[in-house]
Design a protein around this motif. Sequence first.
Motif: not given
Length: 336
Positions: A10-11, A41-45, A61-62, A77-80
């Motif tokens: 999450a950005a 793993y599949r990473v999405r932003v 970034l996109v 879930l990673l919160v930048a």
Amino acid sequence: MADPRTVLVAAFPGVELLDVTGPAEVFSIASRLIAPGGRGYRVRVAAPRPGELTTSSGVRLVADLALAEVPAGIDTLLVAGAMEMTAGRVEAVVDPEVTAWLRAAAPGARRVAGLCAGAHILAAAGLLDGLPATTHWLTAERLAAAHPLVAVDPDPIFLRAGRVWTCAGVTAVLDLALAMVAEDHGQELALNTARAMVMYVKRAGGQSQFSVPLSLQDSADDRIEDLLRWIDEHLAEDLPVPVLADHLHVSVRHFSRLFRRRTGRTPADYLEAVRLEAARRLLEESERSLPGIAAGTGLGSVETLHRVFRKRLGTTPAEYRRRFRSPDAPARQPAV
């Protein structure tokens, strides 16, 4: 091949670049190293709005999708995070849209992490109440003040409290991502991933963000800096205040005032902290016995070693060694 685990970052505009790209690279490389048929793993932003996103460094970034479009079934879930200078001091950015979305989305994820200043967003969403947490040392004090229900520890590289993770600044996001890979697939894959990234993978979560002497480099007094180096070289010796004062050729009273003014610590507090740091390194990297570590760091006895670990870290030397021992360290003797 098993379906990959979905890692969602999450950005928001102004986010720290490495908070997004660092974990993405770790999970991507780990996926390439997983044995055929394994689950990668599949990473999405995701961001408040999809499309182009300018980071704090100016690099764009996109975002793959809007936060509102994130489907169910997120594994990780990673919160930048982001920091900005406000009125002459560093403040964490708490994006309101990410915070509101996180309150609803976090319960559905297997694990959640606040990356660097992203811990402030987790706290604002109520996810850290009653839990230990860390963040970049520059904003840790503000996190503790704003969220008294959070047990903020500014020292570790990263902390895990059940399914909730937090980490320190910048490169610590790589350590956290590697620890997640190790949790999912074992230490060997994490080590191979680190080697592929030419990373020095010995930083366990409980390791310090910075050393005690390093934190005092701005003492603005060459005499004190010289003394700190001398202390580090003579830790095993008895170092009462009169000995330290004599080293600087000043009276005990003047020395105590000078040391406190220049370092923000009393001599006794500094000695205990730096001896603890030396003991931690020996527990992580050597096979030395507890009596040997106590003697070699100037703590004197195993009883004192235990007392200092309990007081400052809330654990025992043996438990610390078990949790944070380097994989490359020599096998320790059964008597330790």
